[in-house]
Motif scaffolding. Structure first.
Motif, PDB file in Angstrom:
ATOM      1  N   VAL A  38      26.233 -44.842 111.281  1.00 55.00           N
ATOM      2  CA  VAL A  38      27.492 -44.933 110.545  1.00 55.00           C
ATOM      3  C   VAL A  38      28.646 -44.489 111.431  1.00 55.00           C
ATOM      4  N   SER A  39      28.418 -43.442 112.247  1.00 56.58           N
ATOM      5  CA  SER A  39      29.519 -42.965 113.094  1.00 56.58           C
ATOM      6  C   SER A  39      29.932 -44.033 114.105  1.00 56.58           C
ATOM      7  N   LEU A 161      24.525 -40.330 109.029  1.00 56.88           N
ATOM      8  CA  LEU A 161      25.770 -39.664 109.409  1.00 56.88           C
ATOM      9  C   LEU A 161      25.668 -38.796 110.662  1.00 56.88           C
ATOM     10  N   ALA A 162      24.750 -39.097 111.564  1.00 54.08           N
ATOM     11  CA  ALA A 162      24.715 -38.353 112.822  1.00 54.08           C
ATOM     12  C   ALA A 162      25.956 -38.708 113.637  1.00 54.08           C
ATOM     13  N   ALA A 163      26.648 -37.691 114.169  1.00 51.36           N
ATOM     14  CA  ALA A 163      27.869 -37.926 114.949  1.00 51.36           C
ATOM     15  C   ALA A 163      27.879 -36.996 116.154  1.00 51.36           C
ATOM     16  N   PRO A 164      27.269 -37.422 117.287  1.00 48.52           N
ATOM     17  CA  PRO A 164      27.124 -36.539 118.445  1.00 48.52           C
ATOM     18  C   PRO A 164      28.454 -35.997 118.969  1.00 48.52           C
ATOM     19  N   GLY A 167      29.405 -33.030 117.210  1.00 48.43           N
ATOM     20  CA  GLY A 167      28.380 -32.000 117.209  1.00 48.43           C
ATOM     21  C   GLY A 167      27.629 -31.927 115.893  1.00 48.43           C
ATOM     22  N   PHE A 168      27.577 -33.055 115.165  1.00 47.27           N
ATOM     23  CA  PHE A 168      26.905 -33.075 113.871  1.00 47.27           C
ATOM     24  C   PHE A 168      25.583 -33.826 113.992  1.00 47.27           C
TER      25      PHE A 168
END
Lengths: 224, 198, 195
Positions: A38-39, A161-164, A167-168
């Motif tokens: 998603v990111s 919803l992983a968003a490197p 930092g999520f």
């Protein structure tokens, strides 16, 4: 775009009945390639929206000064300039996203949505309407990307919803052992987009049946 | 010589532009109704991709790099490709009417084929030299062409199949592409370097 | 002719404006990008060779001398790591071919030929499978190993547990680590010549 329409309907056009991805079927490559998370979908969608709004505005402002013979090269240079700005800024501030999107950032240049809007809308309309059209089309593209990624990301990785870059780590919906990695492969992208468009067509047909009884008409999404 | 073979196999099959890298999807689905038109389109694509790879390499290494203006890559490549397509069209029209008749109608569609700009940028990212870049362009075009011809053959047979109305046209084409991509998945992980004996 | 000239001038003008805009954006972003890359590099060096404080890159000519050997063809940069003037190990940037393309990683090898750390910088492995090579807890099993000889994954009779369903990716990482270890052993950079 014959009669001047109110700005709100120009905007909602892009999300709904003229959704560039789900109804007009433009810009397939980035949609399938990028919709792994998603990111990524949001990042790509916002990048394309920025380019759409910027190029629509410039093309609209330049529309009287641009001779007809060289309008396409002028549009292309304008679009490519905005794309490069996005590329540089993203590389500076969102490095991980920039790396994941890779070659698809510069390839926004050849995304048919952008040139099509410059040619079909911005070169014939005023700056304000063109900005709104860019926002609407960009929102429609982003919406389609997020929808597709929201299907593929959890099915393929079990996480959403992983968003490197922020930092999520994302929210784990189920264990990785149950995730189908094939969904994040191109194979899964083609099939899930096909099924998604099929589902949208089904809904549109149902809606048209109802709208038809009320006597209004709904535009046809066409392949080209 | 061997590294050219590796590039050829990798770009055409392992990292097939359409089915693995997902580049050039619009014309892939748009011009695949018949095997004959698909073949014409793929020949035009091979031609343009080879030329575009070589010329964009020259632009990058003879103009942009010495002037330290790598950030103008996207702008200059897309202009070069647009001009190249225009030029090829004019050249064929004048000097080779036969070829123009075969490829002419596909040429204007190629400028917005993202596989062309894609291969030009990928060549630079991979650090290829001029010959490698040209081979990579040709291989990428051939791989894309192989995919579209196979796909058109499937679509011709699918015409009589009963398909739910909402899936007709584009959606079923995408699902079919997915199945074709699954077949090509067999090439990934294939150690080309060892295969050609490097 | 005048018409063509006018069109050309307009197009040139548009291109010039575009180049001007881009060069000013570039002058701002390039500083940020450069600073970030340098910082990332320094941080990764610290991770793969924790004891060292000063890192020096070998010149491209020296690197080319080593990589002429097909064994080291996948190495593309070499650094020495030192603290208080004493060389403690080397860091090699290797690019072994994985399942989806080259895996760029840094490997730190200490003077005792054991692996001090590794860091995957970029890769194009399958998400959810091969991409697990970036997992810290998987990478930890390499640390401290290598004194007795080259490493191998368990499928090949070695001591490294391969990621399930991603043996090709795991083997690629092992190959990269072995190349760095072999370089440390034979290059003589760590003193003592070939051992």
């Amino acid at each position: 775009m014959s009669s001047p329409s109110p700005l709100s309907s120009i905007f909602s056009n892009g999300i709904g009945k003229e959704n560039p991805t789900l109804r007009l079927l433009l810009g397939m490559c980035p949609t399938i390639a990028v919709s792994l998370a998603v990111s990524n979908g949001i990042g790509m969608g916002l990048a394309a929206t920025f380019v759409l709004v910027g190029s629509n505005l410039c093309v609209s402002l330049l529309r009287k000064a641009t001779p007809n013979e060289i309008r396409i090269p002028v549009f292309i240079v304008v679009i490519a300039t905005f794309v490069t700005v996005v590329d540089l800024v993203m590389n500076a501030y969102l490095p991980q996203l920039h790396q994941v999107l890779g070659v698809f950032v510069p390839l926004i240049v050849v995304n048919c949505i952008i040139l099509a809007r410059a040619e079909a809308f911005a070169s014939k309309n005023g700056p304000l309407a063109s900005i709104v059209d860019g926002l609407g089309m960009g929102a429609g593209f982003t919406f389609a990307l997020v929808l597709l990624s929201a299907i593929r990301e959890p099915l393929g990785t079990g996480i959403i919803l992983a968003a490197p870059d922020l930092g999520f780590e994302g929210i784990r919906l189920f264990s990785k052992e149950y995730a189908a990695a094939i969904v994040t492969q191109p194979v899964g992208g083609f099939i899930s987009l096909g099924l998604l468009i099929g589902a949208v067509n089904l809904l549109a047909e149902r809606g048209k049946g109802r709208a038809g009884r009320r006597g209004s008409q709904s535009p046809q999404g066409g392949c080209h | 010589m061997k590294n050219l073979l590796v590039i050829l196999f990798t770009q055409a099959l392992v990292n097939n532009f359409m089915l693995s890298r997902i580049l050039g999807a619009c014309p892939f689905i748009g011009v695949s109704q018949q095997v004959e038109t698909a073949t014409g389109m793929s020949m035009a694509v091979v031609f343009v991709m080879t030329m575009a790879s070589a010329i964009s390499w020259l632009v990058q290494n003879l103009i942009l790099n010495p002037l330290n203006m790598g950030y103008l890559q996207t702008v200059s490549f897309i202009l070069v490709i647009a001009a190249l397509v225009q030029f090829i069209e004019m050249f064929l029209k004048k000097n080779s009417p036969g070829l123009y008749k075969a490829l002419g109608i596909y040429l204007p569609l190629i400028t917005t084929n993202c596989a062309v700009l894609g291969v030009a940028i990928i060549n630079i990212n991979e650090g290829y030299n001029l010959v490698e870049a040209a081979v990579s362009g040709a291989a990428a075009g051939l791989g894309w062409g192989l995919a579209i011809v196979l796909f058109a053959a499937i679509r011709e047979r699918m015409r009589l199949a009963p398909i739910p109305k909402c899936m007709e046209g584009f959606p079923i084409a995408l699902v079919t592409t997915g199945l074709l991509a699954m077949a090509f998945l067999g090439f990934s992980g294939f150690d080309v370097a060892r295969f050609v004996g490097m | 002719m005048g018409k063509t000239l006018k069109l050309g001038v307009i197009l040139l003008l548009v291109c010039a404006v575009s180049a001007g805009v881009l060069s000013s954006v570039y002058s701002v972003t390039s500083k940020i990008i450069g600073a970030r890359k340098a910082e990332e590099q320094a941080r990764s060096m610290q991770i793969v060779l924790p004891q060292a404080t000063d890192f020096n890159a070998l010149s491209p000519e020296e690197v080319a001398r080593f990589t002429a050997d097909p064994k080291f063809a996948e190495i593309d940069a070499i650094y020495t790591g030192a603290a208080n003037g004493q060389v403690l190990g080397i860091v090699a940037r290797v690019r072994p071919a994985g399942y989806g393309g080259p895996i760029t990683m840094l490997v730190g090898i200490g003077a005792d030929m054991t692996v001090k750390g590794l860091q995957v910088m970029s890769h194009s492995e399958t998400p959810g499978l091969g991409s697990e090579i970036t997992n810290k807890s998987w990478q930890e099993q390499f640390i401290g190993k290598g004194a007795s000889g080259p490493l191998a994954v368990n499928k090949d009779g070695g001591e490294i547990t391969a990621i399930s369903s991603a043996t090709i990716s795991s083997r690629a990482v092992v190959r990269g680590v072995n190349a760095a270890r072999e370089l440390a052993r034979t290059s003589g950079i760590l003193g003592g010549g070939s051992r």
